[in-house]
Design a protein around this motif. Sequence first.
Motif, PDB file in Angstrom:
ATOM      1  N   PHE A 148      88.567 -53.936  20.378  1.00 33.73           N
ATOM      2  CA  PHE A 148      89.580 -54.914  19.990  1.00 33.73           C
ATOM      3  C   PHE A 148      89.111 -56.324  20.330  1.00 33.73           C
ATOM      4  O   PHE A 148      88.675 -56.594  21.464  1.00 33.73           O
ATOM      5  CB  PHE A 148      90.893 -54.680  20.746  1.00 33.73           C
ATOM      6  CG  PHE A 148      91.534 -53.346  20.499  1.00 33.73           C
ATOM      7  CD1 PHE A 148      91.485 -52.759  19.251  1.00 33.73           C
ATOM      8  CD2 PHE A 148      92.204 -52.682  21.516  1.00 33.73           C
ATOM      9  CE1 PHE A 148      92.087 -51.538  19.012  1.00 33.73           C
ATOM     10  CE2 PHE A 148      92.812 -51.455  21.288  1.00 33.73           C
ATOM     11  CZ  PHE A 148      92.748 -50.873  20.039  1.00 33.73           C
ATOM     12  N   ILE A 149      89.224 -57.215  19.378  1.00 30.37           N
ATOM     13  CA  ILE A 149      88.973 -58.627  19.667  1.00 30.37           C
ATOM     14  C   ILE A 149      90.275 -59.368  19.387  1.00 30.37           C
ATOM     15  O   ILE A 149      90.490 -59.924  18.314  1.00 30.37           O
ATOM     16  CB  ILE A 149      87.779 -59.175  18.855  1.00 30.37           C
ATOM     17  CG1 ILE A 149      86.528 -58.337  19.165  1.00 30.37           C
ATOM     18  CG2 ILE A 149      87.528 -60.651  19.195  1.00 30.37           C
ATOM     19  CD1 ILE A 149      85.282 -58.756  18.418  1.00 30.37           C
ATOM     20  N   ASN A 150      91.159 -59.269  20.369  1.00 31.17           N
ATOM     21  CA  ASN A 150      92.418 -59.994  20.341  1.00 31.17           C
ATOM     22  C   ASN A 150      92.649 -60.540  21.754  1.00 31.17           C
ATOM     23  O   ASN A 150      91.798 -60.441  22.619  1.00 31.17           O
ATOM     24  CB  ASN A 150      93.577 -59.098  19.872  1.00 31.17           C
ATOM     25  CG  ASN A 150      93.833 -57.912  20.782  1.00 31.17           C
ATOM     26  OD1 ASN A 150      93.027 -57.570  21.639  1.00 31.17           O
ATOM     27  ND2 ASN A 150      94.962 -57.259  20.601  1.00 31.17           N
ATOM     28  N   ARG A 151      93.770 -61.213  21.959  1.00 29.94           N
ATOM     29  CA  ARG A 151      94.136 -61.766  23.261  1.00 29.94           C
ATOM     30  C   ARG A 151      92.963 -62.534  23.899  1.00 29.94           C
ATOM     31  O   ARG A 151      92.387 -63.399  23.264  1.00 29.94           O
ATOM     32  CB  ARG A 151      94.693 -60.663  24.161  1.00 29.94           C
ATOM     33  CG  ARG A 151      95.947 -59.989  23.556  1.00 29.94           C
ATOM     34  CD  ARG A 151      96.597 -58.997  24.472  1.00 29.94           C
ATOM     35  NE  ARG A 151      97.185 -59.646  25.650  1.00 29.94           N
ATOM     36  CZ  ARG A 151      98.348 -60.315  25.637  1.00 29.94           C
ATOM     37  NH1 ARG A 151      99.059 -60.434  24.533  1.00 29.94           N
ATOM     38  NH2 ARG A 151      98.792 -60.846  26.748  1.00 29.94           N
ATOM     39  N   ASN A 152      92.581 -62.210  25.136  1.00 23.44           N
ATOM     40  CA  ASN A 152      91.514 -62.953  25.812  1.00 23.44           C
ATOM     41  C   ASN A 152      90.180 -62.852  25.073  1.00 23.44           C
ATOM     42  O   ASN A 152      89.399 -63.811  25.047  1.00 23.44           O
ATOM     43  CB  ASN A 152      91.348 -62.440  27.249  1.00 23.44           C
ATOM     44  CG  ASN A 152      92.508 -62.819  28.149  1.00 23.44           C
ATOM     45  OD1 ASN A 152      92.627 -63.957  28.576  1.00 23.44           O
ATOM     46  ND2 ASN A 152      93.377 -61.860  28.422  1.00 23.44           N
ATOM     47  N   ASN A 153      89.912 -61.694  24.474  1.00 27.72           N
ATOM     48  CA  ASN A 153      88.655 -61.512  23.738  1.00 27.72           C
ATOM     49  C   ASN A 153      88.569 -62.447  22.533  1.00 27.72           C
ATOM     50  O   ASN A 153      87.506 -63.002  22.233  1.00 27.72           O
ATOM     51  CB  ASN A 153      88.525 -60.066  23.262  1.00 27.72           C
ATOM     52  CG  ASN A 153      88.196 -59.108  24.401  1.00 27.72           C
ATOM     53  OD1 ASN A 153      87.902 -59.537  25.505  1.00 27.72           O
ATOM     54  ND2 ASN A 153      88.272 -57.819  24.130  1.00 27.72           N
ATOM     55  N   LEU A 154      89.701 -62.638  21.832  1.00 35.10           N
ATOM     56  CA  LEU A 154      89.710 -63.536  20.672  1.00 35.10           C
ATOM     57  C   LEU A 154      89.515 -64.978  21.120  1.00 35.10           C
ATOM     58  O   LEU A 154      88.776 -65.743  20.487  1.00 35.10           O
ATOM     59  CB  LEU A 154      91.017 -63.392  19.895  1.00 35.10           C
ATOM     60  CG  LEU A 154      91.135 -64.253  18.636  1.00 35.10           C
ATOM     61  CD1 LEU A 154      90.074 -63.860  17.604  1.00 35.10           C
ATOM     62  CD2 LEU A 154      92.527 -64.142  18.016  1.00 35.10           C
ATOM     63  N   ILE A 155      90.157 -65.353  22.216  1.00 35.62           N
ATOM     64  CA  ILE A 155      89.970 -66.712  22.740  1.00 35.62           C
ATOM     65  C   ILE A 155      88.501 -66.937  23.082  1.00 35.62           C
ATOM     66  O   ILE A 155      87.918 -67.976  22.753  1.00 35.62           O
ATOM     67  CB  ILE A 155      90.858 -66.952  23.986  1.00 35.62           C
ATOM     68  CG1 ILE A 155      92.341 -66.820  23.625  1.00 35.62           C
ATOM     69  CG2 ILE A 155      90.584 -68.348  24.572  1.00 35.62           C
ATOM     70  CD1 ILE A 155      93.286 -66.886  24.828  1.00 35.62           C
ATOM     71  N   ALA A 156      87.883 -65.945  23.720  1.00 35.04           N
ATOM     72  CA  ALA A 156      86.465 -66.067  24.094  1.00 35.04           C
ATOM     73  C   ALA A 156      85.584 -66.215  22.860  1.00 35.04           C
ATOM     74  O   ALA A 156      84.653 -67.032  22.835  1.00 35.04           O
ATOM     75  CB  ALA A 156      86.040 -64.857  24.914  1.00 35.04           C
TER      76      ALA A 156
END
Length: 503
Positions: free
Chosen positions: A274-282
């Motif tokens: 998953f690339i959402n939440r903190n991962n998407l921001i990163a």
Amino acid sequence: MGNTSLGKLINGSDIRGIAIDTKEHKANLTEKEVKKIANGFLNLLKEDKKVQRKPMRIAIGFDSRVSGPAIKEALVEVFMGAGVTILDAGLATTPAMFMATQFSEIDADAGIMITASHLPYFHNGLKFFTKEGGAEHEDMEKIIEYADSGVASQGEGHLEDIDLISYYADDLVQKIQEGTGLEKPLEDLHIVLDAGNGAGGFFAADVLEPLGAKTTGSQFLDPDGYFPNHIPNPDNSEAMASIQGAVLKNKADLGIIFDTDVDRAAVVDDSGEFINRNNLIALLAQIVLADEAEATIVTNSPTTSHLKTFIQNLGGKQYRYISGYRNVINKAIELNQEGTSTPLAIETSGHAAFRENYFLDDGAYVVAKILMLLPELNQKGQKVGDLIKELKQPAEAQEVRFTILDEQYQEYGHQVIGNLEEFVARTLGFDREPDNTEGIRVNVSEGFGSGWFLLRMSLHEPLLVLQVENDHEGSNHKVFQQLAKFFEKYDKLNLEKLEKILA
């Protein structure tokens, strides 16, 4: 505020209510309320936004909700009587409705999007735009204040259909082609889209396929306002599991998921990560800091501590700010005006706005920025997930919401937060984090593992929100145990969810 019942429909910087009667809910956003809101918006445009053009041009669109067409008709009736040129976009997205004010071919003075984002089918609402950007909370208050004031007619209005989504999709395709220097930058790539039966289904045939992508296995592209498959929300675990399954089943290179009105998005890489939440921001931080290494990125407050380290290691700076996408966006605009270069504002919910794109929270534009990376990554034999592999993931992350039972819930909640400061000060292993602008954020160590917790007020509801993260498995429980000693003396807090964790 003049109209109390209408005032209750204000939800931050837009209007939201119950549009359809159910067994449990009585509709409070009916034709009657919508007409008053339309009246208030016309007065706002005339009195505060100083729209001088006659006839005024207002674009209207809606997501897939079943109540959308009826709300549109109520708006049209008022606007026709006021002599407005109405541009009917039909099924549309929130970002596209803002772009209706920017595309020279459409040239709307204002746009209205009929949506309630990811809320259940019986909800609906309205978001408002002018050429300067999205409405603010203060604008909502003015709309309600002006709702009962008369509007001078400029003669009979005019209604015309516009194919807004075609303009919007073509604009995205052009931007991705320019960003990659390729006509078919997604050739040989398999990308699946999950539109959640919202308004984003167009993205597969109108954006991905013209850029060369194979889209077989895409799901829930047809609009259905009852949302029969899953909640259209990239911040929802069931929704993310759905697109993850589609990626793995189809052996796709990337999965994309939108919320109902496409102002939010998330992606899943080929391994199912998953690339959402903190991962998407990163990931988005990686994109903007590649162009401007020392830039600042504004986020909401409940982001992992590891994200700050990740951004700093790229040379950038994270500015944690008050939750609420308008708050985060407005802080980024303010920082730029003060001389601090801030190209990105983003919330963990997925609302992300780039300076280069009008600071518009636009899920499709977020995906476009990610798609621009793919040709070069493909050439290097890399995947999207490789760009954030240095972002450390916590071992545990939990959120607990306490309902505040006191009528003066804001006052009570802030009192609890203030008292927690004293409790933290005398607890060994609890250290208040100075880099925080919302509620109280505390770093934990000693016998509590290594992590942090944040206690803050909910934006619109009588809730205290507690988020706890730790790098040591099992240590969150110790933090909750310690905090339970503090919370137990507050009889106006519903502690059932905390008790369930500790049981």
